[in-house]
Design an enzyme around this catalytic site. Structure first.
Site, short mmCIF file in Angstrom:
data_model
loop_
_atom_site.label_atom_id
_atom_site.label_comp_id
_atom_site.label_asym_id
_atom_site.label_seq_id
_atom_site.Cartn_x
_atom_site.Cartn_y
_atom_site.Cartn_z
N SER A 181 12.94 -9.37 -11.70
CA SER A 181 12.55 -7.91 -12.11
C SER A 181 11.33 -7.44 -12.16
CB SER A 181 13.00 -7.96 -13.75
OG SER A 181 14.33 -8.15 -14.15
N LYS A 200 10.52 -4.35 -10.61
CA LYS A 200 10.85 -2.87 -11.27
C LYS A 200 9.23 -2.05 -11.35
CE LYS A 200 14.75 -4.16 -14.37
NZ LYS A 200 15.27 -5.47 -13.73
N SER A 211 14.02 -4.37 -19.70
CA SER A 211 14.11 -4.66 -18.39
C SER A 211 15.64 -4.23 -17.69
CB SER A 211 13.92 -6.01 -18.17
OG SER A 211 14.06 -6.37 -17.06
N LYS A 219 5.10 -7.16 -16.92
CA LYS A 219 6.50 -7.29 -16.57
C LYS A 219 6.56 -8.85 -16.21
CE LYS A 219 10.61 -5.44 -16.41
NZ LYS A 219 11.01 -6.81 -16.91
#
Length: 386
Positions: A51, A54, A111, A220
């Site tokens: 993730s 992202k 997320s 993140k």
């Protein structure tokens, strides 16, 4: 003639800082304030980013906001593909029309894989086309070890990023989009009362609060079975010094939390920021031919600030280099050389130097003197030695 002058910097000299022995498969730590790489472990190896990729989807969305293609109130349609995405979600449904601001919350805090697909289809038409746009944009931004197969980081053999590229991207988000960066410090978002408590921001450093030496404010986390546990983090001290770091391949959430905190403490406590030379401070003089002065001072236009290890001994060296003698006229602010500072076990630091003042043409007498100097120098070079 190339000139090289060695200087003694009576400011600080350093022992090597103790290296950080990370458990991460790959790691990159960067001091944003002084543009210094503090740690590089397998940093340019393309790896599954989970993730953490992202962040590239968010970059594409922030660019669309900056360019005026969308606003925070723009609504996007939700496809069945988006709604059916597994993993982390913000729980959108086909009847929903989430705003861009909703989706930013959903990607950063929840997320949301579904939110990423909504953005990809809203900006790129299809997720596949958007992924190709992401790859091309990454290359244009200097992220040469990144290839995107989707918008969310869902496992795919062709979806790879290096931790260095993730660090470049994180730094860009902080510096280029300060108006959006505060979203990364938010910890909770519940879209239409559908989001469970375990789908909130998983960045462990955000929970530490602002009472210590530093405050974490992004960016993140990521986790898949293939990638392990990863974190793209950033923290800032009260004096404004900021670091960005990327860790990946850790074995557990607990390892991610511990490693993130430890590497941040190491970066802030093992290194100190020092101003080595002030803007406009003369560090050397360059010879000038055919001018109304025989020398001109060489100065940096900005303060020269860099990191040095906190424990100090002899070790820093500095050197000025320029091609000279310079030929008049010389104009104040004209680039004429550079200052090279070397700290043991740290990257070499190069600083442009400019002329401190004007040196005008010196007229007939100066030209005659210069011609004589040239002839004498040539004679000395050609004279036979006994």
């Amino acid at each position: 003639m190339f000139k090289r002058l060695c200087l003694a910097l009576a400011l600080l000299a350093a022992l090597p800082a103790q290296a950080f022995e990370t458990r991460a498969t790959a790691a990159w730590v960067y001091d944003v304030t002084t543009h210094t790489v503090l740690l590089d472990k397998n940093a340019d190896t393309p790896l599954p980013p989970a993730s953490m990729s992202k962040l590239m989807t968010l970059n594409m969305l922030f660019e669309a906001l900056r360019d005026g293609r969308v606003t925070m109130d723009t609504t996007f349609a939700v496809s069945t593909k988006a709604r059916e995405m597994g993993g982390s979600k913000m729980f959108v449904e086909e009847r929903d029309r989430p705003t861009v601001e909703d989706l930013i919350h959903g990607i950063i805090i929840n997320s949301g894989n579904d939110a990423c697909v909504v953005v990809a289809e809203g900006l790129g038409g299809t997720e596949a086309d958007f992924a190709r746009q992401m790859t091309a944009r990454a290359k244009a931004l200097g992220m040469n070890n990144s290839t995107f197969a989707n918008s969310s980081g869902w496992p795919h053999p062709d979806h790879k990023m290096s931790v260095h590229d993730l660090g470049i991207l994180a730094t860009r988000l902080i510096e280029e989009f300060p108006e959006f960066y505060p979203y990364f410090a938010m910890t909770g978002f519940d879209y239409k009362n559908r989001v469970p408590s375990n789908a909130q921001n998983r960045n462990p450093l955000l929970q530490l609060g602002p009472d210590g030496d530093w405050t974490a404010d992004g960016l993140k986390t990521g986790h898949t079975q293939e990638a392990g546990y990863g974190l793209v983090g950033s923290a800032v001290q009260k004096d404004g010094r900021r670091i960005v770091f990327v860790l990946t391949g850790l074995a557990s959430e607990a390892d991610r939390a511990q490693e993130g905190e430890q590497v941040t403490n190491w970066a802030f406590r093992q290194f100190v920021q020092k101003t080595m030379v002030k803007a406009g401070q003369r560090v050397a003089e360059a010879e000038v031919w055919m001018g109304n002065a025989v020398k001109v001072g060489l100065v940096p236009q900005k303060d020269v600030s860099l990191l040095v290890p906190a424990l100090t001994q002899d070790g820093i060296t500095a050197e000025v280099s320029y091609t000279g003698p310079l030929t008049a006229p010389v104009v104040a602010g004209q680039p004429v050389g550079e200052l090279v500072i070397r700290v043991p076990d740290m990257p070499e630091h190069r600083v442009p130097l400019v002329a401190e003042g004007d040196v005008a043409n010196g007229g007939f007498r100066a030209r005659l003197t210069t011609a004589a100097q040239v002839l004498i120098a040539r004679f000395q070079q050609e004279a036979p030695t006994s």
